[in-house]
Design a protein around this motif. Structure first.
Motif, short mmCIF file in Angstrom:
data_model
loop_
_atom_site.label_atom_id
_atom_site.label_comp_id
_atom_site.label_asym_id
_atom_site.label_seq_id
_atom_site.Cartn_x
_atom_site.Cartn_y
_atom_site.Cartn_z
N UNK A 17 -4.33 -22.57 27.74
CA UNK A 17 -5.08 -21.95 26.64
C UNK A 17 -4.24 -20.89 25.94
N UNK A 18 -3.53 -20.10 26.68
CA UNK A 18 -2.72 -19.02 26.10
C UNK A 18 -1.55 -19.57 25.30
N UNK A 19 -0.80 -20.53 25.90
CA UNK A 19 0.40 -21.05 25.23
C UNK A 19 0.02 -21.82 23.96
N UNK A 20 -1.11 -22.57 24.00
CA UNK A 20 -1.55 -23.32 22.80
C UNK A 20 -1.81 -22.41 21.61
N UNK A 21 -2.22 -21.18 21.89
CA UNK A 21 -2.50 -20.22 20.80
C UNK A 21 -1.25 -19.47 20.35
N UNK A 22 -0.07 -19.87 20.83
CA UNK A 22 1.19 -19.26 20.40
C UNK A 22 1.98 -20.32 19.63
N UNK A 23 1.81 -20.38 18.27
CA UNK A 23 2.43 -21.47 17.48
C UNK A 23 3.95 -21.52 17.58
N UNK A 24 4.60 -20.41 17.85
CA UNK A 24 6.06 -20.39 17.94
C UNK A 24 6.56 -20.30 19.39
N UNK A 25 5.64 -20.53 20.33
CA UNK A 25 6.02 -20.48 21.74
C UNK A 25 5.99 -19.05 22.28
N UNK A 26 6.17 -18.94 23.58
CA UNK A 26 6.15 -17.62 24.21
C UNK A 26 7.01 -17.66 25.47
N UNK A 27 7.52 -16.50 25.84
CA UNK A 27 8.40 -16.48 27.01
C UNK A 27 7.65 -16.13 28.30
N UNK A 28 8.39 -16.17 29.38
CA UNK A 28 7.80 -15.93 30.71
C UNK A 28 7.17 -14.54 30.81
N UNK B 162 5.74 -19.09 38.32
CA UNK B 162 6.94 -19.92 38.15
C UNK B 162 6.66 -21.36 38.59
N UNK B 163 6.00 -21.48 39.75
CA UNK B 163 5.67 -22.81 40.28
C UNK B 163 4.78 -23.60 39.31
N UNK C 170 5.64 -28.23 32.91
CA UNK C 170 6.76 -28.80 32.16
C UNK C 170 7.08 -30.20 32.67
N UNK C 171 7.14 -30.36 33.99
CA UNK C 171 7.49 -31.66 34.57
C UNK C 171 6.43 -32.72 34.28
N UNK C 172 5.17 -32.30 34.14
CA UNK C 172 4.09 -33.26 33.87
C UNK C 172 3.87 -33.49 32.38
N UNK C 173 4.66 -32.80 31.51
CA UNK C 173 4.59 -33.04 30.07
C UNK C 173 3.51 -32.29 29.33
N UNK C 174 2.95 -31.25 29.95
CA UNK C 174 1.95 -30.43 29.25
C UNK C 174 2.62 -29.32 28.43
N UNK D 181 15.04 -22.92 24.58
CA UNK D 181 15.60 -21.62 24.17
C UNK D 181 14.83 -20.43 24.74
N UNK D 182 14.45 -20.52 26.00
CA UNK D 182 13.80 -19.41 26.68
C UNK D 182 12.33 -19.27 26.38
N UNK D 183 11.73 -20.24 25.69
CA UNK D 183 10.30 -20.14 25.34
C UNK D 183 9.57 -21.41 25.77
N UNK D 184 8.29 -21.23 26.09
CA UNK D 184 7.41 -22.34 26.46
C UNK D 184 6.57 -22.72 25.25
N UNK D 185 6.44 -24.07 24.99
CA UNK D 185 5.67 -24.58 23.86
C UNK D 185 4.64 -25.59 24.37
N UNK D 186 3.45 -25.55 23.76
CA UNK D 186 2.43 -26.53 24.12
C UNK D 186 2.78 -27.87 23.52
#
Length: 638
Positions: free
Chosen positions: A586-597, A612-613, A619-623, A628-633
């Motif tokens: 829910x949090x990452x989906x609301x960050x259009x440009x991605x967000x870091x750890x 981290x786990x 990421x491995x399951x494709x969600x 570049x250091x950021x997570x994207x939905x």
């Protein structure tokens, strides 16, 4: 008095019965044959002692536990209830005095060991009495399916012929449905009323700990719990070793087994009951009949050979209803050791016959002799003389006992006993006695009542404290008083006995029936496999396994054994992860440009390792994607 509660109040001081006691008492008073299945600590003795005082006649109680028999009679006498006991290890004089108490003083309760029922003279004496009730304690012993089958129990049927109208009350703490059915059949019960207390103990937490360093685990458990504890082992030597280890680690402990002197056992038991000692390390000789309500921990260092024995020993924890722990320590070698014991308990028939022959030779019993006689039998000397292994010898004697050829009573114990044989007036005109003998005599008369009418148990350690004389001087003072015919003195003893219910047979005629050998071996093997399953199962609720073994089912798990707790933890952990994953997405989906750890960590309050786990999983399951250091939905369309 025709109200059982009034009897209970008058002699025991209780205002009401415990669960199931009232129902059993009323069933017996109504003349019904009754079977009471009451777990350890349920108060079985009250169910026959109360009606015994209300019925017109005497109650016969058959029990195999000589020490418990003596304790119960002593406790009844303290309550001014007339009771006596008979067993094969008594001297002729003791039996005669007990008979006098029955016929002259009107004893209401007679305890007897089952082998006494084989004695025609004893049975004839019982015919002269009005028997109002027959009680069979440890009733599982009459069933060949029971874990402690004793052929001498089959003689109880003879009592029914003597007292045809007396109701039979059978009591046991541990009986499977098959054993309960067999008890009723063997005792020829007429339309028996069966009262079964649930085997569930809601306050007990059953735990199995798998470990290869059991001694360290004992310390670990005791250092993280509080209150009184019992550590059960299957070796006398180990009781001392573990006790010494615990004391060296700052945990007060003592040890207990059947080979200790009576006074030592009594002193240690009292110290433990009063809280002076926290932990008792003991064999299964400890605990029977001990009513200590606040035992918080029972640890089984060695796996018992059956769930019956395990449950009975576990039941000594938490009798006050408060949370307590029952811990079984299990190692990789335990299952193999238990299975090996099954084989060891059934030596070849030829070996059994040889041990029978050598035992009779050792006791100098000729063929055709020995019927209904009791012989002192030192097992240690016997094994050393004929080079038998003790375990093999005990197994053979057990098979011979179950086949009806002998009864071996290991280390039957007697306290020292004294009876004053002169009249009170003669005490003023005694022959010259030493100062120590006079001092001892005066002190005994102050300490013990009934010395002029019966033998009274005395304690040398207590007399030593009271008189300032050491035990050796007390012994010689008692001998002096005995030689002067002031008193009769029977010194304490602990002697193994062998009783022959039949005359000595030739070895070739010694038959170990199939139901005693092959069938009992199969039964023992099934019991061992049940306890191995209990110790090794990592899926089923521990208490459910115990209840199922005793034929009881329920719809819910205990939710407090180690298995149930582990399942609860895993379920909670799964829910915790699902909620965390939903929050992250829910949090990452609301960050259009991605967000870091760092931002995710600030918003989602999780331990860094857990976060981290979960991010790696998403990421491995494709969600999520990581660039570049950021997570994207990642949307579903992608």
């Amino acid at each position: 008095m025709d109200d059982p509660v009034l009897i209970l109040k008058k002699y025991w001081g209780y205002d009401s019965f415990r669960p199931l006691q009232k129902e059993i008492v009323h069933s017996v008073l109504a003349g019904n044959d009754t079977l009471g299945l009451m777990p350890t600590g349920g108060g079985k003795s009250i169910t026959f002692q109360v009606p015994a005082l209300m019925l017109d006649g005497v109650t016969i109680v058959v029990t195999p536990l000589i020490s418990l028999m003596k304790d119960q009679v002593d406790n009844l006498k303290k309550r001014r209830i007339k009771a006596v006991f008979f067993h094969s290890a008594m001297s002729a004089k003791e039996k005669r005095l007990a008979q006098e108490l029955i016929f002259n003083a009107g004893a209401k309760i007679i305890y007897t060991s089952p082998e006494r029922l084989r004695n025609p003279r004893f049975m004839q004496q019982l015919r002269m009495l009005k028997i109002s009730m027959i009680v069979v304690d440890e009733a599982h012993c009459i069933s060949q399916w029971g874990y402690d089958f004793r052929p001498s129990y089959l003689k109880i049927k003879e009592l029914r012929k003597i007292a045809t109208n007396a109701p039979v009350l059978a009591l046991t703490a541990t009986a499977t449905p098959q054993v309960a059915e067999d008890i009723c059949r063997q005792l020829e019960m007429r339309d028996p009323k069966i009262f079964r207390m649930s085997f569930s103990r809601n306050n007990l937490n059953y735990i199995v700990r798998k470990t290869e360093t059991k001694i360290n685990e004992v310390f670990h458990i005791l250092s993280r719990t509080s209150g009184s504890a019992i550590v059960y082992v299957r070796s006398r030597k180990r009781t001392r070793e573990i006790s010494d280890y615990l004391n060296s680690m700052g945990i007060s402990a003592s040890f207990f087994h059947a080979g200790l002197d009576y006074e030592i056992k009594e002193r240690r038991q009292n110290e433990w009951k009063s809280g002076g000692i926290r932990v008792m390390v003991a064999t299964n000789a400890f605990g029977m009949g001990i009513d200590k309500p606040d035992v918080r921990v029972v640890i089984h260092y060695d796996t018992p050979p059956s769930l019956e024995e395990y449950y009975q020993e576990a039941g000594r924890a938490g009798r006050d209803g408060l949370t307590s722990f029952v811990v079984l320590l299990s190692s990789k070698s335990d299952a193999a050791n238990l299975r090996r014991r099954v084989t060891e308990n059934f030596p070849h028939r030829d070996i059994v016959r040889k041990i029978y022959e050598m035992a009779c030779n050792f006791l100098k019993i000729a063929i055709g002799e020995g019927y209904d006689r009791l012989f002192p039998f030192d097992l240690e000397i016997f094994c050393k003389t004929f080079k038998f292994q003790k375990r093999q010898c005990l197994a053979a004697l057990h098979l011979l006992a179950q086949s009806g050829y002998l009864e071996f009573m290991e280390e039957t114990e007697h306290k020292s006993r004294v009876q004053i044989t002169v009249d009170r007036r003669e005490l003023y005109d005694l022959p010259t006695l030493s100062e120590e003998a006079e001092k001892l005599l005066q002190r005994m008369m102050r300490l013990y009542t009934g010395l002029f009418s019966d033998y009274v148990d005395i304690s040398e350690p207590v007399l030593s404290i009271e008189t300032g004389l050491d035990e050796n001087r007390i012994y010689h003072a008692l001998l002096e008083l005995s030689r002067a015919k002031v008193l009769s003195y029977i010194p304490k003893s602990r002697t193994p006995y062998m009783y022959l219910p039949t005359s000595r047979e030739e070895p070739r005629y010694i038959m170990i029936p199939k139901k005693i050998f092959e069938e009992r071996q199969k039964i023992l093997s099934e019991r061992v496999e049940a306890v191995i399953r209990y110790a090794s199962d990592d899926i089923d609720c521990r208490e459910d396994m115990i209840l199922e073994y005793f034929g009881e089912k329920r719809g819910v798990h205990c939710n407090q054994c180690d298995i149930c707790r582990d399942k609860k933890r895993k379920t909670n952990n799964r829910n915790y992860k699902e909620q965390a994953i939903s929050s992250i997405l829910d949090y990452v989906k609301n960050q259009p440009y991605g967000t870091d750890f760092r931002n995710i960590s600030f918003r989602i309050k999780l331990p860094q390792s857990d976060l981290t786990e979960l991010l790696n999983f998403l990421v491995s399951e494709g969600f999520l994607s990581y660039q570049n250091g950021a997570y994207h939905a990642i949307s579903a369309e992608q």
